[in-house]
Design an enzyme around this catalytic site. Structure first.
Site, PDB file in Angstrom:
ATOM      1  N   TYR A 115      -0.972  -0.429   9.873  1.00 45.30           N
ATOM      2  CA  TYR A 115      -1.202  -0.842   8.481  1.00 45.30           C
ATOM      3  C   TYR A 115       0.032  -0.544   7.614  1.00 45.30           C
ATOM      4  CZ  TYR A 115      -3.826  -0.923   4.013  1.00 45.30           C
ATOM      5  OH  TYR A 115      -4.277  -1.172   2.745  1.00 45.30           O
ATOM      6  N   SER A 138       0.837  -1.201   0.000  1.00 40.38           N
ATOM      7  CA  SER A 138       0.000   0.000   0.000  1.00 40.38           C
ATOM      8  C   SER A 138       0.872   1.250   0.000  1.00 40.38           C
ATOM      9  CB  SER A 138      -0.891   0.013   1.244  1.00 40.38           C
ATOM     10  OG  SER A 138      -1.516   1.276   1.365  1.00 40.38           O
ATOM     11  N   LYS A 172       2.224  -3.277   5.671  1.00 43.56           N
ATOM     12  CA  LYS A 172       2.294  -3.233   4.205  1.00 43.56           C
ATOM     13  C   LYS A 172       3.730  -3.103   3.722  1.00 43.56           C
ATOM     14  CE  LYS A 172      -1.958  -3.687   2.822  1.00 43.56           C
ATOM     15  NZ  LYS A 172      -2.353  -5.020   2.300  1.00 43.56           N
TER      16      LYS A 172
HETATM   17  P1  NAI Z   1     -12.283  -4.999   1.242  1.00 43.05           P
HETATM   18  O1  NAI Z   1     -12.594  -4.736   2.675  1.00 43.05           O
HETATM   19  O2  NAI Z   1     -13.339  -4.707   0.232  1.00 43.05           O
HETATM   20  O3  NAI Z   1     -11.844  -6.520   1.039  1.00 43.05           O
HETATM   21  C1  NAI Z   1     -11.017  -7.212   1.931  1.00 43.05           C
HETATM   22  C2  NAI Z   1     -11.546  -8.617   2.078  1.00 43.05           C
HETATM   23  O4  NAI Z   1     -10.648  -9.378   2.918  1.00 43.05           O
HETATM   24  C3  NAI Z   1     -12.932  -8.664   2.761  1.00 43.05           C
HETATM   25  O5  NAI Z   1     -13.843  -9.374   1.941  1.00 43.05           O
HETATM   26  C4  NAI Z   1     -12.672  -9.385   4.071  1.00 43.05           C
HETATM   27  O6  NAI Z   1     -13.743 -10.182   4.516  1.00 43.05           O
HETATM   28  C5  NAI Z   1     -11.434 -10.219   3.749  1.00 43.05           C
HETATM   29  N1  NAI Z   1     -10.686 -10.578   4.940  1.00 43.05           N
HETATM   30  C6  NAI Z   1     -10.372  -9.775   5.986  1.00 43.05           C
HETATM   31  N2  NAI Z   1      -9.699 -10.472   6.908  1.00 43.05           N
HETATM   32  C7  NAI Z   1      -9.569 -11.751   6.441  1.00 43.05           C
HETATM   33  C8  NAI Z   1      -8.947 -12.922   6.931  1.00 43.05           C
HETATM   34  N3  NAI Z   1      -8.340 -12.948   8.128  1.00 43.05           N
HETATM   35  N4  NAI Z   1      -8.981 -14.037   6.170  1.00 43.05           N
HETATM   36  C9  NAI Z   1      -9.595 -14.034   4.965  1.00 43.05           C
HETATM   37  N5  NAI Z   1     -10.229 -12.953   4.467  1.00 43.05           N
HETATM   38  C10 NAI Z   1     -10.211 -11.823   5.191  1.00 43.05           C
HETATM   39  O7  NAI Z   1     -10.935  -4.188   0.925  1.00 43.05           O
HETATM   40  P2  NAI Z   1     -10.202  -3.835  -0.449  1.00 43.05           P
HETATM   41  O8  NAI Z   1     -10.177  -2.374  -0.585  1.00 43.05           O
HETATM   42  O9  NAI Z   1     -10.711  -4.650  -1.566  1.00 43.05           O
HETATM   43  O10 NAI Z   1      -8.693  -4.272  -0.095  1.00 43.05           O
HETATM   44  C11 NAI Z   1      -8.077  -5.445  -0.603  1.00 43.05           C
HETATM   45  C12 NAI Z   1      -6.578  -5.393  -0.299  1.00 43.05           C
HETATM   46  O11 NAI Z   1      -6.004  -4.258  -0.956  1.00 43.05           O
HETATM   47  C13 NAI Z   1      -6.247  -5.235   1.183  1.00 43.05           C
HETATM   48  O12 NAI Z   1      -5.082  -5.971   1.475  1.00 43.05           O
HETATM   49  C14 NAI Z   1      -5.972  -3.766   1.318  1.00 43.05           C
HETATM   50  O13 NAI Z   1      -5.154  -3.479   2.415  1.00 43.05           O
HETATM   51  C15 NAI Z   1      -5.291  -3.487  -0.014  1.00 43.05           C
HETATM   52  N6  NAI Z   1      -5.307  -2.096  -0.388  1.00 43.05           N
HETATM   53  C16 NAI Z   1      -6.473  -1.476  -0.753  1.00 43.05           C
HETATM   54  C17 NAI Z   1      -6.472  -0.153  -1.112  1.00 43.05           C
HETATM   55  C18 NAI Z   1      -7.684   0.522  -1.591  1.00 43.05           C
HETATM   56  O14 NAI Z   1      -7.558   1.715  -2.038  1.00 43.05           O
HETATM   57  N7  NAI Z   1      -8.873  -0.103  -1.556  1.00 43.05           N
HETATM   58  C19 NAI Z   1      -5.239   0.648  -1.026  1.00 43.05           C
HETATM   59  C20 NAI Z   1      -4.060  -0.108  -0.721  1.00 43.05           C
HETATM   60  C21 NAI Z   1      -4.111  -1.431  -0.392  1.00 43.05           C
END
Ligand code: NAI
Length: 302
Positions: A166, A153, A170
């Protein structure tokens, strides 16, 4: 243009029940992959759990005529990680691609952050990547092929107020990648990091809503798909992206200033006098590994 195909490939996407992970899983399936849709189904802060998040995406993939199976384990335990990989092996025979994507936030300014908030975020992102990647790599090693993504990130690479847990996790993933790019290339396994930006439930209160249409999660998908393709030779790189913009991002080392000769003591005042040169990033470059710094240390070259 020849299409990038994942026909015959087995792909695991963690946290594929929503946001970015869901988009990755759908696209890999559209391109012929058999997909393990892992998701613990937690809330935005990591609390609770439900099978319905993973089930809904598996259902979507099947409706498209694709192949998918759900897994509901947490990435953050060794048992969970092993079971995610076992789900792929049991259902589809192997693992070719792993996208470490699962995660959540517990934002707080550093002085107010509790150890629980620190541990929870380190655990899902950094420990989670260890717990899933280790058993996946064991399978990839057996058949001498693999592609791995860790999701970093800009919060860690560049910094973001209120996200010390975080950001640290990351950036830890970048460290993990830097070592695995050396260890796993022996088995024809490449690993790269992405730093995506998308309007998702994770970022809906961090990104201004008027940017949402241009920051759709799906615009991050092509980079991940290409990095995970067999034809892509990239290994050990970070790619920052969002809104259809994609850019290689690197940790670089400056040419620096050689003040010593390998024997003379160097007073701090000499560092002060040469600080502009020491801090000048002109000509700075990424290094292949930690041994490469020896090639920059003047006295060692004589
Ligand atoms: P989101 O919240 O929509 O999706 C994350 C998913 O991971 C959720 O469905 C959740 O249930 C699942 N999850 C959480 N803990 C878990 C666990 N222990 N085991 C299995 N599943 C688990 O978030 P998003 O935005 O799609 O993020 C996806 C990845 O991208 C994350 O790693 C986030 O940190 C990273 N990211 C996202 C950014 C953004 O702008 N949306 C920016 C930088 C990084």
């Amino acid at each position: 243009m020849e299409k990038i195909s994942f026909e015959g490939k087995v792909v695991i996407v963690t946290g594929a029940g929503s946001g970015l992970g869901r988009e990755y899983a759908l696209e890999f399936a559209r391109r012929g992959a058999s997909v393990v849709v892992n998701d613990l189904g937690v809330a935005r802060d990591g609390s609770g759990s439900t099978n319905s998040a993973a089930d809904a995406v598996v259902e979507e993939i099947k409706k498209l005529g694709g192949k998918a199976v759900a897994n509901y384990d947490s990435v953050a335990t060794p048992e969970g990680g092993s079971n995610i990989v076992k789900t792929a092996v049991d259902a589809f025979g192997t693992v070719d691609v792993l996208v470490n994507n699962a995660g959540f936030l517990r934002d707080k300014s550093f002085t107010k952050m509790t150890i629980e908030e620190w541990d929870a975020v380190m655990s899902v992102h950094l420990r989670g990547a260890f717990c899933v990647t280790q058993p996946a790599l064991a399978v990839m090693r057996e058949h001498n092929y693999g592609r791995i993504i860790v999701t970093s990130s800009t919060s860690g690479i560049f910094g973001n107020f209120g996200q010390s847990n975080y950001g640290a996790a990351k950036m830890g993933l970048v460290g993990l990648m830097n070592v695995l790019k050396l260890e796993a290339s022996k088995f024809n396994v490449h690993i790269n990091a992405t730093a995506p930006t998308a309007y998702s439930r994770m970022t809906e209160n961090l990104i201004p809503p008027e940017l949402a249409p241009k920051l759709q999660a799906k615009f991050n998908v092509p980079m991940v798909v290409y990095l995970c393709s067999e034809e892509c030779r990239e290994n050990g790189s970070i790619f920052t992206m969002g809104a259809g913009w994609y850019a290689k991002t690197a940790i670089v080392c400056a040419l620096g200033a050689c003040l010593g000769d390998g024997s003379r003591d160097i007073p701090a005042e000499e560092v002060r006098e040469n600080f502009d040169k020491i801090a000048d990033l002109t000509g700075a470059k990424p290094l292949h590994d930690s041994l490469a710094i020896f090639e920059l240390m003047g006295p060692l070259l004589k």
